[in-house]
Design a protein around this motif. Structure first.
Motif, mmCIF file in Angstrom:
data_model
loop_
_atom_site.group_PDB
_atom_site.id
_atom_site.type_symbol
_atom_site.label_atom_id
_atom_site.label_comp_id
_atom_site.label_asym_id
_atom_site.label_seq_id
_atom_site.Cartn_x
_atom_site.Cartn_y
_atom_site.Cartn_z
ATOM 1 N N ARG A 8 -5.256 -20.863 -3.708
ATOM 2 C CA ARG A 8 -5.854 -19.650 -3.204
ATOM 3 C C ARG A 8 -6.215 -18.795 -4.294
ATOM 4 N N PRO A 9 -7.299 -18.359 -4.622
ATOM 5 C CA PRO A 9 -7.192 -17.137 -5.650
ATOM 6 C C PRO A 9 -6.817 -16.311 -5.626
ATOM 7 N N VAL A 10 -6.323 -15.501 -6.552
ATOM 8 C CA VAL A 10 -5.037 -14.491 -6.794
ATOM 9 C C VAL A 10 -5.958 -13.352 -7.343
ATOM 10 N N HIS A 11 -6.429 -12.236 -6.746
ATOM 11 C CA HIS A 11 -7.039 -11.071 -7.421
ATOM 12 C C HIS A 11 -5.962 -10.379 -7.916
ATOM 13 N N PRO A 12 -5.886 -9.596 -9.166
ATOM 14 C CA PRO A 12 -5.070 -8.954 -9.864
ATOM 15 C C PRO A 12 -4.686 -7.662 -8.999
ATOM 16 N N GLY A 13 -5.591 -7.204 -8.056
ATOM 17 C CA GLY A 13 -5.440 -5.923 -7.247
ATOM 18 C C GLY A 13 -3.920 -6.386 -6.312
ATOM 19 N N GLU A 14 -4.043 -7.645 -5.826
ATOM 20 C CA GLU A 14 -3.036 -8.240 -5.264
ATOM 21 C C GLU A 14 -1.631 -7.987 -5.859
ATOM 22 N N ILE A 15 -1.594 -8.274 -7.079
ATOM 23 C CA ILE A 15 -0.248 -8.181 -7.969
ATOM 24 C C ILE A 15 -0.106 -6.632 -8.124
ATOM 25 N N LEU A 16 -1.071 -5.940 -8.661
ATOM 26 C CA LEU A 16 -0.847 -4.221 -8.641
ATOM 27 C C LEU A 16 -0.460 -3.824 -7.555
ATOM 28 N N LYS A 17 -0.936 -4.157 -6.483
ATOM 29 C CA LYS A 17 -0.635 -3.439 -5.173
ATOM 30 C C LYS A 17 1.011 -3.478 -4.908
ATOM 31 N N HIS A 43 -9.905 0.225 -3.896
ATOM 32 C CA HIS A 43 -11.044 -0.853 -3.919
ATOM 33 C C HIS A 43 -10.403 -2.233 -4.563
ATOM 34 N N ILE A 44 -9.741 -1.501 -5.770
ATOM 35 C CA ILE A 44 -9.237 -2.804 -6.525
ATOM 36 C C ILE A 44 -7.989 -3.459 -5.985
ATOM 37 N N LEU A 45 -7.047 -2.362 -5.394
ATOM 38 C CA LEU A 45 -5.867 -2.911 -4.848
ATOM 39 C C LEU A 45 -6.055 -3.880 -3.495
ATOM 40 N N ASN A 46 -7.177 -3.524 -2.905
ATOM 41 C CA ASN A 46 -7.460 -4.180 -1.823
ATOM 42 C C ASN A 46 -8.520 -5.206 -1.964
ATOM 43 N N GLU A 47 -8.656 -5.622 -3.147
ATOM 44 C CA GLU A 47 -9.352 -6.998 -3.630
ATOM 45 C C GLU A 47 -10.908 -6.664 -3.225
ATOM 46 N N ARG A 48 -11.348 -5.466 -3.158
ATOM 47 C CA ARG A 48 -12.814 -5.135 -2.885
ATOM 48 C C ARG A 48 -13.751 -4.770 -4.237
ATOM 49 N N ARG A 49 -12.981 -5.058 -5.331
ATOM 50 C CA ARG A 49 -13.581 -4.552 -6.373
ATOM 51 C C ARG A 49 -12.953 -5.072 -7.670
ATOM 52 N N PRO A 50 -13.754 -5.756 -8.607
ATOM 53 C CA PRO A 50 -13.134 -6.561 -9.461
ATOM 54 C C PRO A 50 -12.289 -5.441 -10.494
ATOM 55 N N LEU A 51 -11.337 -5.909 -11.325
ATOM 56 C CA LEU A 51 -10.827 -5.210 -12.511
ATOM 57 C C LEU A 51 -11.771 -5.517 -13.692
ATOM 58 N N THR A 52 -11.942 -4.400 -14.114
ATOM 59 C CA THR A 52 -12.622 -4.135 -15.500
ATOM 60 C C THR A 52 -11.775 -4.032 -16.603
ATOM 61 N N PRO A 53 -12.248 -4.396 -17.942
ATOM 62 C CA PRO A 53 -11.414 -4.193 -19.217
ATOM 63 C C PRO A 53 -10.625 -2.643 -19.190
ATOM 64 N N THR A 54 -11.531 -1.838 -18.897
ATOM 65 C CA THR A 54 -10.952 -0.300 -18.899
ATOM 66 C C THR A 54 -9.984 0.007 -17.827
ATOM 67 N N THR A 55 -10.320 -0.444 -16.683
ATOM 68 C CA THR A 55 -9.239 -0.174 -15.458
ATOM 69 C C THR A 55 -8.020 -0.960 -15.833
ATOM 70 N N ALA A 56 -8.059 -2.066 -16.504
ATOM 71 C CA ALA A 56 -7.055 -2.830 -16.910
ATOM 72 C C ALA A 56 -6.161 -2.188 -17.673
ATOM 73 N N MET A 57 -6.838 -1.637 -18.792
ATOM 74 C CA MET A 57 -6.099 -0.769 -19.930
ATOM 75 C C MET A 57 -5.436 0.638 -19.327
ATOM 76 N N LEU A 58 -6.004 0.890 -18.099
ATOM 77 C CA LEU A 58 -5.647 2.250 -17.500
ATOM 78 C C LEU A 58 -4.260 1.931 -16.813
ATOM 79 N N PHE A 59 -4.398 0.514 -16.198
ATOM 80 C CA PHE A 59 -3.001 -0.103 -15.352
ATOM 81 C C PHE A 59 -2.001 -0.205 -16.517
ATOM 82 N N GLU A 60 -2.438 -0.712 -17.449
ATOM 83 C CA GLU A 60 -1.438 -1.175 -18.419
ATOM 84 C C GLU A 60 -0.723 0.254 -19.043
#
Length: 102
Positions: A8-17, A43-60
């Motif tokens: 099953r594909p795992v979206h990073p939003g699932e992990i972040l949520k 939308h990222i957390l609910n897997e409706r939007r992809p994570l971008t490098p920018t948002t990944a760095m903001l989460f970091e």
């Protein structure tokens, strides 16, 4: 090297949520802290939007979750989704068939 493929594909939003729920952080507070609209975060957390490098760095920056890891998860998710697309698989097969005779 392993040829293991997640069923099953795992979206990073699932992990972040799960991470923000575990920490008890509200989505609205996190969005404000990260300087992004609540809707984008949701939308990222609910897997409706992809994570971008920018948002990944903001989460970091906000959570300490490595951006490189998150982008790797997003890439794996994207590849699995494409590999499961039957019409795209047929398109690739046709391209390979034509390329084989060139």
């Amino acid at each position: 090297m392993s040829n293991y493929v997640c069923a099953r594909p795992v979206h990073p939003g699932e992990i972040l949520k799960e991470e923000i729920e575990y920490r008890g952080i509200s989505q609205s507070k996190l969005a404000a802290q990260m300087g992004i609209p609540y809707k984008v975060l949701n939308h990222i957390l609910n897997e409706r939007r992809p994570l971008t490098p920018t948002t990944a760095m903001l989460f970091e920056a906000a959570l300490g979750v490595p951006a490189d890891m998150l982008i790797g998860i997003q890439t794996d998710y994207n590849m699995l989704m494409v590999k499961q697309d039957k019409s795209f698989a047929n398109r690739l097969a046709e391209i390979r068939r034509i390329a084989a005779v060139l």
